[in-house]
Design an enzyme around this catalytic site. Structure first.
Site, PDB file in Angstrom:
ATOM      1  N   SER A 125       0.865  -1.181   0.000  1.00 39.27           N
ATOM      2  CA  SER A 125       0.000   0.000   0.000  1.00 39.27           C
ATOM      3  C   SER A 125       0.896   1.222   0.000  1.00 39.27           C
ATOM      4  CB  SER A 125      -0.949  -0.001   1.204  1.00 39.27           C
ATOM      5  OG  SER A 125      -0.244  -0.188   2.415  1.00 39.27           O
TER       6      SER A 125
ATOM      7  N   GLU B  27       1.204   5.547   0.591  1.00 37.37           N
ATOM      8  CA  GLU B  27       0.599   6.725   1.224  1.00 37.37           C
ATOM      9  C   GLU B  27       1.028   7.990   0.494  1.00 37.37           C
ATOM     10  OE1 GLU B  27       0.430   6.816   5.578  1.00 37.37           O
ATOM     11  OE2 GLU B  27       1.222   8.854   5.449  1.00 37.37           O
TER      12      GLU B  27
ATOM     13  N   ARG C 133      -5.891   9.901  15.863  1.00 41.37           N
ATOM     14  CA  ARG C 133      -6.171  11.023  16.757  1.00 41.37           C
ATOM     15  C   ARG C 133      -5.751  12.316  16.084  1.00 41.37           C
ATOM     16  NH1 ARG C 133      -2.395  12.492  21.696  1.00 41.37           N
ATOM     17  NH2 ARG C 133      -1.356  13.523  19.941  1.00 41.37           N
TER      18      ARG C 133
ATOM     19  N   ASP D  85      -2.394  15.159  15.223  1.00 51.46           N
ATOM     20  CA  ASP D  85      -1.530  16.030  16.019  1.00 51.46           C
ATOM     21  C   ASP D  85      -2.110  17.428  16.031  1.00 51.46           C
ATOM     22  OD1 ASP D  85       0.457  14.286  16.933  1.00 51.46           O
ATOM     23  OD2 ASP D  85       1.375  14.249  14.953  1.00 51.46           O
TER      24      ASP D  85
ATOM     25  N   TYR E 263       2.844   1.885  16.979  1.00 45.21           N
ATOM     26  CA  TYR E 263       4.145   2.512  17.228  1.00 45.21           C
ATOM     27  C   TYR E 263       5.148   1.496  17.776  1.00 45.21           C
ATOM     28  CZ  TYR E 263       1.286   6.574  16.507  1.00 45.21           C
ATOM     29  OH  TYR E 263       0.430   7.479  15.935  1.00 45.21           O
TER      30      TYR E 263
ATOM     31  N   ASP F 133       0.728   1.983  25.690  1.00 41.19           N
ATOM     32  CA  ASP F 133       0.580   2.215  24.258  1.00 41.19           C
ATOM     33  C   ASP F 133       0.022   0.972  23.551  1.00 41.19           C
ATOM     34  OD1 ASP F 133       0.804   4.301  22.433  1.00 41.19           O
ATOM     35  OD2 ASP F 133       2.661   3.497  21.589  1.00 41.19           O
TER      36      ASP F 133
ATOM     37  N   GLN G 132       4.104   3.440  12.515  1.00 45.83           N
ATOM     38  CA  GLN G 132       5.008   4.560  12.317  1.00 45.83           C
ATOM     39  C   GLN G 132       6.286   3.996  11.694  1.00 45.83           C
ATOM     40  OE1 GLN G 132       5.698   7.484  11.567  1.00 45.83           O
ATOM     41  NE2 GLN G 132       4.791   8.417  13.399  1.00 45.83           N
TER      42      GLN G 132
ATOM     43  N   GLN H 169      16.854  16.150   6.945  1.00 48.58           N
ATOM     44  CA  GLN H 169      15.454  16.496   7.214  1.00 48.58           C
ATOM     45  C   GLN H 169      14.761  15.375   8.005  1.00 48.58           C
ATOM     46  OE1 GLN H 169      12.693  16.489   3.837  1.00 48.58           O
ATOM     47  NE2 GLN H 169      12.548  18.703   4.110  1.00 48.58           N
TER      48      GLN H 169
ATOM     49  N   PHE I  76      12.868  15.268  11.826  1.00 43.83           N
ATOM     50  CA  PHE I  76      11.481  14.828  11.956  1.00 43.83           C
ATOM     51  C   PHE I  76      11.385  13.615  12.885  1.00 43.83           C
ATOM     52  CE2 PHE I  76       7.686  12.595  10.227  1.00 43.83           C
ATOM     53  CZ  PHE I  76       6.757  13.568  10.598  1.00 43.83           C
TER      54      PHE I  76
ATOM     55  N   HIS J 243       3.636  -0.990   3.871  1.00 41.65           N
ATOM     56  CA  HIS J 243       2.999   0.306   3.584  1.00 41.65           C
ATOM     57  C   HIS J 243       4.116   1.321   3.367  1.00 41.65           C
ATOM     58  CE1 HIS J 243      -0.219   3.345   3.917  1.00 41.65           C
ATOM     59  NE2 HIS J 243       0.625   4.075   4.632  1.00 41.65           N
TER      60      HIS J 243
HETATM   61  P1  FAD Z   1      -4.147   7.459  19.642  1.00 41.84           P
HETATM   62  O1  FAD Z   1      -4.192   6.021  19.297  1.00 41.84           O
HETATM   63  O2  FAD Z   1      -5.396   8.096  20.120  1.00 41.84           O
HETATM   64  O3  FAD Z   1      -3.001   7.631  20.763  1.00 41.84           O
HETATM   65  C1  FAD Z   1      -2.429   8.894  20.990  1.00 41.84           C
HETATM   66  C2  FAD Z   1      -1.703   8.897  22.315  1.00 41.84           C
HETATM   67  O4  FAD Z   1      -2.646   8.987  23.370  1.00 41.84           O
HETATM   68  C3  FAD Z   1      -0.869   7.664  22.609  1.00 41.84           C
HETATM   69  O5  FAD Z   1       0.240   8.075  23.365  1.00 41.84           O
HETATM   70  C4  FAD Z   1      -1.808   6.802  23.437  1.00 41.84           C
HETATM   71  O6  FAD Z   1      -1.086   5.876  24.221  1.00 41.84           O
HETATM   72  C5  FAD Z   1      -2.518   7.867  24.248  1.00 41.84           C
HETATM   73  N1  FAD Z   1      -3.901   7.554  24.613  1.00 41.84           N
HETATM   74  C6  FAD Z   1      -4.826   6.919  23.865  1.00 41.84           C
HETATM   75  N2  FAD Z   1      -5.995   6.847  24.521  1.00 41.84           N
HETATM   76  C7  FAD Z   1      -5.802   7.476  25.702  1.00 41.84           C
HETATM   77  C8  FAD Z   1      -6.652   7.774  26.813  1.00 41.84           C
HETATM   78  N3  FAD Z   1      -7.937   7.370  26.839  1.00 41.84           N
HETATM   79  N4  FAD Z   1      -6.136   8.457  27.841  1.00 41.84           N
HETATM   80  C9  FAD Z   1      -4.843   8.888  27.829  1.00 41.84           C
HETATM   81  N5  FAD Z   1      -3.987   8.622  26.804  1.00 41.84           N
HETATM   82  C10 FAD Z   1      -4.462   7.938  25.752  1.00 41.84           C
HETATM   83  N6  FAD Z   1      -1.473  12.602  11.695  1.00 41.84           N
HETATM   84  C11 FAD Z   1      -2.254  13.496  11.017  1.00 41.84           C
HETATM   85  O7  FAD Z   1      -2.511  14.602  11.526  1.00 41.84           O
HETATM   86  N7  FAD Z   1      -2.767  13.196   9.789  1.00 41.84           N
HETATM   87  C12 FAD Z   1      -2.545  11.998   9.191  1.00 41.84           C
HETATM   88  O8  FAD Z   1      -3.018  11.759   8.072  1.00 41.84           O
HETATM   89  C13 FAD Z   1      -1.735  11.030   9.867  1.00 41.84           C
HETATM   90  N8  FAD Z   1      -1.496   9.804   9.325  1.00 41.84           N
HETATM   91  C14 FAD Z   1      -0.781   8.873  10.041  1.00 41.84           C
HETATM   92  C15 FAD Z   1      -0.621   7.575   9.509  1.00 41.84           C
HETATM   93  C16 FAD Z   1       0.100   6.614  10.212  1.00 41.84           C
HETATM   94  C17 FAD Z   1       0.235   5.217   9.623  1.00 41.84           C
HETATM   95  C18 FAD Z   1       0.685   6.940  11.456  1.00 41.84           C
HETATM   96  C19 FAD Z   1       1.500   5.916  12.203  1.00 41.84           C
HETATM   97  C20 FAD Z   1       0.528   8.208  11.994  1.00 41.84           C
HETATM   98  C21 FAD Z   1      -0.214   9.187  11.303  1.00 41.84           C
HETATM   99  N9  FAD Z   1      -0.438  10.473  11.821  1.00 41.84           N
HETATM  100  C22 FAD Z   1      -1.214  11.387  11.142  1.00 41.84           C
HETATM  101  C23 FAD Z   1       0.182  10.868  13.085  1.00 41.84           C
HETATM  102  C24 FAD Z   1      -0.769  10.654  14.286  1.00 41.84           C
HETATM  103  O9  FAD Z   1      -1.899  11.478  14.175  1.00 41.84           O
HETATM  104  C25 FAD Z   1       0.026  11.013  15.533  1.00 41.84           C
HETATM  105  O10 FAD Z   1       1.037  10.075  15.752  1.00 41.84           O
HETATM  106  C26 FAD Z   1      -0.815  11.241  16.777  1.00 41.84           C
HETATM  107  O11 FAD Z   1       0.033  11.860  17.759  1.00 41.84           O
HETATM  108  C27 FAD Z   1      -1.378   9.975  17.409  1.00 41.84           C
HETATM  109  O12 FAD Z   1      -2.375   9.447  16.651  1.00 41.84           O
HETATM  110  P2  FAD Z   1      -2.995   7.991  17.014  1.00 41.84           P
HETATM  111  O13 FAD Z   1      -4.107   7.759  16.077  1.00 41.84           O
HETATM  112  O14 FAD Z   1      -1.932   6.997  17.115  1.00 41.84           O
HETATM  113  O15 FAD Z   1      -3.580   8.347  18.480  1.00 41.84           O
END
Ligand code: FAD
Length: 310
Positions: free
Chosen positions: A35, A37, A127, A129, A167, A180, A198, A234, A238, A288
């Site tokens: 896949s 991205e 979630r 950033d 992660y 995590d 990641q 770079q 990051f 991916h």
């Molecule tokens: P989550 O799974 O919600 O976790 C985030 C953090 O919160 C973790 O540390 C987790 O342990 C903690 N956590 C979860 N639930 C709780 C809770 N109930 N209470 C307290 N802590 C909690 N970002 C973008 O903005 N746009 C994108 O298109 C994008 N694509 C991505 C694609 C991939 C394959 C990856 C790996 C990352 C991508 N990201 C993207 C980055 C991602 O949004 C960030 O890494 C973000 O900080 C975490 O997202 P998550 O979905 O893993 O969050």
């Protein structure tokens, strides 16, 4: 994951012995599932670059191609436009990234419903950033707080295929590696059908993570995210922000090549090829690629893995 070899234990024995002593022949491996991205372009020149990239990679028949969603939810319209153009103009299966940031649940549900109605059945649920300049993540009042909540919400909207993030080196905001992994399990239990990791550079890190995930009862595919690196400087900056370790040997490989793009790209292909071959030899059969909208390195590495144009 197929069952060709046991994972981390096998890798360990290689790392302790001659590095490539155990790699099976290139022709012995079945072609992997791929896949790709992309990110949504923000001007006409980048749009042309993206479409050239899509056209180059499409013949490799990826299972799906995904389009990111800008930090802070900034690219909603562009993500949507790119995903629906892929659907209209190619035979590829697009997946739309969707985040919790900056929107209420109703607004996110509406975007998801729009995708479903347009024929986009796969969401990468994140979630997200915070926007640039904001350091801490604060859930939107009335929004989905975390990715697990978003997955549960999407399940209520429609029968999406849902991928989530994982992660191998632990999310930088997580309390601990165990927390995590529990979070990843929550996302799967909420209805996600695949995890995409990641990026990472040490194959052993991924394989150990897979072992831990299996031990935690996670059975959906966990697909390694591969970042072909040609701009080392770079990428290093990051990687520090997202918590990905950059091994010292990588720094040494790219040493002195700052002004030499051509050699840097060849080195990048070798680095990524070594990484994916080690993973493939350990039974990983799905990859991916973070293409950064540039096809050449991804194409070369996919070719080395056995992918051929349909
Ligand atoms: P989550 O799974 O919600 O976790 C985030 C953090 O919160 C973790 O540390 C987790 O342990 C903690 N956590 C979860 N639930 C709780 C809770 N109930 N209470 C307290 N802590 C909690 N970002 C973008 O903005 N746009 C994108 O298109 C994008 N694509 C991505 C694609 C991939 C394959 C990856 C790996 C990352 C991508 N990201 C993207 C980055 C991602 O949004 C960030 O890494 C973000 O900080 C975490 O997202 P998550 O979905 O893993 O969050």
């Amino acid at each position: 994951m197929n069952e060709i070899l046991p994972s981390a234990k096998t890798l360990q024995s290689w790392l302790e012995g001659p590095r490539f002593g155990g790699l099976p022949s290139l022709t012995a491996m079945p072609a992997p599932l791929l896949s790709f991205e992309f990110f949504p372009p923000k001007n006409d020149a980048l749009e042309a670059q993206l479409w050239a990239c899509i056209q180059r990679l499409a013949p490799l028949s990826p299972r799906f191609v995904s389009v990111t969603y800008g930090a802070g939810g900034t690219t909603q319209a562009r993500t949507h436009a790119t995903v629906t153009r892929i659907l209209r103009e190619t035979a590829l299966t697009p997946a739309a990234h969707l985040t919790c940031v900056g929107a209420t649940r109703e607004e996110v549900d509406e975007v998801a419903r729009g995708y479903w109605d347009a024929g986009v059945k796969h969401i990468v649920a994140l979630r997200g950033d915070p926007p640039a300049g904001v350091s801490d993540y604060v859930p939107h009042p009335g929004g989905y707080a975390y990715a697990a909540d978003l997955v549960a919400g999407l399940r209520r909207v429609a029968d999406f295929e849902i991928s989530v993030a994982a992660y191998p080196e632990v999310h930088p905001g997580a309390q601990s590696a165990d927390h995590d992994l529990d979070n990843l399990k929550r996302k799967i239990d909420a209805g996600a059908t695949r995890a995409i990791t990641q990026y990472f550079f040490d194959a052993g890190t991924f394989l150990r993570f897979i072992d831990r995930a299996h031990a935690a009862g996670i059975t959906v595919p966990i697909v390694p995210g591969i970042m072909p690196v040609s701009n080392f400087k770079q990428m290093k900056g990051f990687s520090e922000r997202i918590g990905a370790q950059v091994p010292d040997w990588m720094g040494r490989l790219f040493e002195g090549l700052e002004e030499d793009l051509e050699t840097r790209r060849m080195v990048a292909a070798v680095v990524a090829a070594e990484q994916v071959r080690l993973l493939q030899a350990n039974g990983v059969d799905e990859f991916h690629f973070y293409t950064l909208n540039r096809p050449d390195l991804t194409y070369a590495i996919a070719h080395i893995l056995g992918a051929r144009p349909a």
